[in-house]
Motif scaffolding. Structure first.
Motif, PDB file in Angstrom:
ATOM      1  N   MET A  41      37.479  -7.527  71.636  1.00 15.36           N
ATOM      2  CA  MET A  41      38.915  -6.965  72.507  1.00 15.36           C
ATOM      3  C   MET A  41      38.301  -5.776  73.143  1.00 15.36           C
ATOM      4  O   MET A  41      38.656  -5.830  74.599  1.00 15.36           O
ATOM      5  N   ALA A  42      37.329  -4.782  72.418  1.00 14.01           N
ATOM      6  CA  ALA A  42      37.259  -3.561  73.181  1.00 14.01           C
ATOM      7  C   ALA A  42      36.247  -3.946  74.237  1.00 14.01           C
ATOM      8  O   ALA A  42      36.298  -3.331  75.385  1.00 14.01           O
ATOM      9  N   GLY A  43      35.352  -5.046  74.237  1.00 14.95           N
ATOM     10  CA  GLY A  43      34.283  -5.340  75.251  1.00 14.95           C
ATOM     11  C   GLY A  43      35.066  -5.910  76.415  1.00 14.95           C
ATOM     12  O   GLY A  43      34.679  -5.502  77.731  1.00 14.95           O
ATOM     13  N   ARG A  44      36.247  -6.784  76.198  1.00 11.34           N
ATOM     14  CA  ARG A  44      36.804  -7.197  77.381  1.00 11.34           C
ATOM     15  C   ARG A  44      37.604  -6.187  78.159  1.00 11.34           C
ATOM     16  O   ARG A  44      37.548  -6.115  79.363  1.00 11.34           O
ATOM     17  N   ILE A  45      38.098  -5.225  77.362  1.00 13.86           N
ATOM     18  CA  ILE A  45      38.992  -4.140  78.033  1.00 13.86           C
ATOM     19  C   ILE A  45      37.932  -3.217  78.797  1.00 13.86           C
ATOM     20  O   ILE A  45      38.094  -2.929  80.107  1.00 13.86           O
ATOM     21  N   GLU A  46      36.593  -3.004  78.336  1.00 16.05           N
ATOM     22  CA  GLU A  46      35.688  -2.060  78.984  1.00 16.05           C
ATOM     23  C   GLU A  46      35.165  -2.883  80.139  1.00 16.05           C
ATOM     24  O   GLU A  46      34.998  -2.278  81.326  1.00 16.05           O
ATOM     25  N   LYS A  47      35.070  -4.117  80.035  1.00 17.35           N
ATOM     26  CA  LYS A  47      34.441  -5.013  81.204  1.00 17.35           C
ATOM     27  C   LYS A  47      35.506  -4.922  82.403  1.00 17.35           C
ATOM     28  O   LYS A  47      35.367  -4.704  83.448  1.00 17.35           O
ATOM     29  N   TRP A  48      37.194  -5.054  81.825  1.00 26.18           N
ATOM     30  CA  TRP A  48      37.864  -5.232  82.906  1.00 26.18           C
ATOM     31  C   TRP A  48      38.214  -3.717  83.758  1.00 26.18           C
ATOM     32  O   TRP A  48      38.225  -3.511  84.750  1.00 26.18           O
ATOM     33  N   LEU A  49      38.069  -2.720  83.086  1.00 25.03           N
ATOM     34  CA  LEU A  49      38.005  -1.352  83.699  1.00 25.03           C
ATOM     35  C   LEU A  49      36.759  -1.139  84.602  1.00 25.03           C
ATOM     36  O   LEU A  49      37.013  -0.591  85.403  1.00 25.03           O
ATOM     37  N   GLU A  50      35.783  -1.601  84.083  1.00 24.42           N
ATOM     38  CA  GLU A  50      34.460  -1.326  84.817  1.00 24.42           C
ATOM     39  C   GLU A  50      34.583  -2.253  86.031  1.00 24.42           C
ATOM     40  O   GLU A  50      34.335  -1.730  87.309  1.00 24.42           O
ATOM     41  N   THR A  51      35.278  -3.443  86.029  1.00 24.73           N
ATOM     42  CA  THR A  51      35.298  -4.184  87.344  1.00 24.73           C
ATOM     43  C   THR A  51      36.591  -3.381  88.123  1.00 24.73           C
ATOM     44  O   THR A  51      36.465  -3.572  89.303  1.00 24.73           O
ATOM     45  N   THR A  52      37.418  -2.997  87.577  1.00 24.34           N
ATOM     46  CA  THR A  52      38.600  -2.388  88.353  1.00 24.34           C
ATOM     47  C   THR A  52      38.090  -0.974  89.053  1.00 24.34           C
ATOM     48  O   THR A  52      38.236  -0.793  90.200  1.00 24.34           O
ATOM     49  N   TYR A  53      37.003  -0.277  88.298  1.00 18.70           N
ATOM     50  CA  TYR A  53      36.566   0.806  88.848  1.00 18.70           C
ATOM     51  C   TYR A  53      35.578   0.438  89.860  1.00 18.70           C
ATOM     52  O   TYR A  53      35.726   1.346  91.000  1.00 18.70           O
ATOM     53  N   ASN A  54      34.800  -0.454  89.796  1.00 16.12           N
ATOM     54  CA  ASN A  54      33.942  -1.150  90.970  1.00 16.12           C
ATOM     55  C   ASN A  54      34.716  -1.456  92.053  1.00 16.12           C
ATOM     56  O   ASN A  54      34.210  -1.078  93.355  1.00 16.12           O
ATOM     57  N   ILE A  55      35.824  -2.189  91.944  1.00 21.96           N
ATOM     58  CA  ILE A  55      36.662  -2.500  93.190  1.00 21.96           C
ATOM     59  C   ILE A  55      37.227  -1.418  93.883  1.00 21.96           C
ATOM     60  O   ILE A  55      37.283  -1.010  95.005  1.00 21.96           O
TER      61      ILE A  55
END
Length: 97
Positions: free
Chosen positions: A1-15
């Motif tokens: 769960m935490a890995g998915r949230i971190e990946k989502w945050l990183e993707t959002t950050y990159n966008i």
């Protein structure tokens, strides 16, 4: 769960970073165009460009810190003994913060 949230945050950050950088490029090109070819410049354009540049520096430094991308002399640190190397790296991290 935490890995998915971190990946989502990183993707959002990159966008956000890509959008801000693209907007900065377009704003600066527009500013150059209006200043030299139209002989008048937009007042809000320069302020928004400055604002985006400041935030890109902040966001870029987060990305660099996360990926150990800050400039440092690797050859010098690699020659140090392990205990001193840990202390130097810890000091460098504190200096960056």
């Amino acid at each position: 769960m935490a890995g998915r949230i971190e990946k989502w945050l990183e993707t959002t950050y990159n966008i956000i970073v890509v959008f801000a950088f693209s907007a900065l490029v377009l704003l600066v090109l527009t500013q150059v165009y209006t200043r030299y070819l139209k002989t008048h410049s937009l007042t809000w354009n320069e302020e928004l460009s400055r604002f985006l540049m400041i935030w890109l520096v902040f966001l870029g430094s987060v990305h660099l810190y996360k990926n150990d991308g800050h400039i440092w002399v690797e050859n010098f640190v690699d020659l140090l003994p392990k205990k001193i190397k840990i202390l130097v790296l810890a000091f460098a991290d504190l200096a960056v913060i």
